[in-house]
Design an enzyme around this catalytic site. Sequence first.
Site, PDB file in Angstrom:
ATOM      1  N   SER A 241       0.830  -1.197   0.000  1.00  0.00           N
ATOM      2  CA  SER A 241       0.000   0.000   0.000  1.00  0.00           C
ATOM      3  C   SER A 241       0.869   1.253   0.000  1.00  0.00           C
ATOM      4  O   SER A 241       2.056   1.215   0.347  1.00  0.00           O
ATOM      5  CB  SER A 241      -0.921  -0.001   1.229  1.00  0.00           C
ATOM      6  OG  SER A 241      -1.842  -1.075   1.171  1.00  0.00           O
ATOM      7  N   GLU A 258      -0.091  -6.540  -4.679  1.00  0.00           N
ATOM      8  CA  GLU A 258       0.768  -7.164  -5.687  1.00  0.00           C
ATOM      9  C   GLU A 258       2.116  -6.465  -5.823  1.00  0.00           C
ATOM     10  O   GLU A 258       2.178  -5.275  -6.140  1.00  0.00           O
ATOM     11  CB  GLU A 258       0.062  -7.175  -7.054  1.00  0.00           C
ATOM     12  CG  GLU A 258       0.859  -7.888  -8.135  1.00  0.00           C
ATOM     13  CD  GLU A 258       0.079  -8.121  -9.422  1.00  0.00           C
ATOM     14  OE1 GLU A 258       0.652  -8.676 -10.373  1.00  0.00           O
ATOM     15  OE2 GLU A 258      -1.111  -7.750  -9.470  1.00  0.00           O
ATOM     16  N   LYS A 274      -3.028 -13.280 -10.737  1.00  0.00           N
ATOM     17  CA  LYS A 274      -3.998 -13.492 -11.813  1.00  0.00           C
ATOM     18  C   LYS A 274      -4.916 -14.618 -11.369  1.00  0.00           C
ATOM     19  O   LYS A 274      -4.511 -15.768 -11.264  1.00  0.00           O
ATOM     20  CB  LYS A 274      -3.297 -13.829 -13.130  1.00  0.00           C
ATOM     21  CG  LYS A 274      -4.188 -13.850 -14.338  1.00  0.00           C
ATOM     22  CD  LYS A 274      -4.976 -12.563 -14.535  1.00  0.00           C
ATOM     23  CE  LYS A 274      -4.105 -11.365 -14.833  1.00  0.00           C
ATOM     24  NZ  LYS A 274      -4.937 -10.151 -15.077  1.00  0.00           N
TER      25      LYS A 274
END
Length: 462
Positions: A241, A258, A274
Amino acid sequence: MSLSLHLEELVYQADSCELFERFADLPGAAFLDSCQGAPRAGRYDIITAQPAKDSPQPLSAQASPAQCQNYFAELGQFQRERYAGINSAADLPFCGGLLGYLGYDSGMGLQGLAAKEDDEAHGPPLASLQAYDWCIVQDHLLRRAVLVSLPTLAAAERQDYLSRARAARTTTASSDFVLSERFSSNLEAAEYREAFERIQSYIRAGDCYQVNLARRYNASYQGEPWQAYRRLRAVAGAPFSAFLAMAEDSALMSLSPERFIALRGSRVETRPIKGTRPRNMQDPAADRALAEQLQSSSKDRAENLMIVDLLRNDLGRSCVPGSIRVEQLFAVESYPTVHHLVSTITGELEAERSALDLLRDSFPGGSITGAPKRRAMEIIAELEPHRRQHYCGSVAYISADGRMDSNIAIRSLLCHSGQVLCWAGGGIVADSDCTAEFQETIDKVGQFLNCLEQSLKPVDKH
């Protein structure tokens, strides 16, 4: 000549938000947040502000493909010259250096594509990595806090930052974040289906294998974006973040799970996501079933594998031949709002390549474009009504000692000119179901939108 860092120990604080607020009024304030207390929290928080006067100029929103290429070359030269001789800080991820964001649309230029012409063509810069001569690092594993400064930082400035960090906490009045309308989307169901069918026709024609199609939500707001970030962090904290205060009262808020690319020494790591399922926090058994369904889904595994292959190819442009390894394939990771399918790929950086070479030649991340990358990006530009701006770009740092880390700026919101923008997308492949893909764009950010809409109130325009 070898140059040493200056370290000042501080009192460790479990909540880095309180520490950041002591610097939030300074220009270019930045908070890279590992979101302690959230599932899968990271180890380090990084706080900095007041970039150096000789920082590289941002990349204009109107930049041409050639200017995008030159921007990365100039960053590389700046990094080499300004930070020559800085000693490695063995136990610190960042010791000052370049920090900021690369917008997705700067990646269009790297692929030789012009950014979409729309209302955002005169918006915030495509990219801005600024030079910082100091930072505070909080290590939540060792429960240690330290102010790190480069030799170029004046003693008076260092003392000012120390005084701020050590000052007693005070409550300062700030304007709360308030929406004046509910979020609306630039692709409603019928428009999304039309774009979805167009992608399917491209896949059938052999143009591409996968395209990430995103929807953008927007609403007008008043108040402080930092207050919005604190609320979002409480419901959807993630290890990559960030909160970046930008020029003209703009701000970037990223609650990203990610990692894009990390570099430590010569070791390169990327961790593409994904595959997604929503959480069911009210029913643990149903929640486990959703995670197991994701783990066993042949469609999601195939989608993930396509991106793993794409990223192996991207890393191959910068890594030693034969060094690239898939360390983990199809791992399920659970976050506050969703389960994700994650893989880990590593490699060894070639000796003559730099962190910025690696970043440039892999950007933007394949997990948010599709495959093949360039064609997928052309299709995205054709079918999405607006530029992606910061979404699916990266918040990144390149430390003065050569280390690098970066996120994929998913689960991200841009506050600019009184509008808050939020995006969500997903990979479309041959056997995708339109209804399920549309629902995924709601599942990924629905809690974000609901959280901010709780502040909804009419804005007095008189």
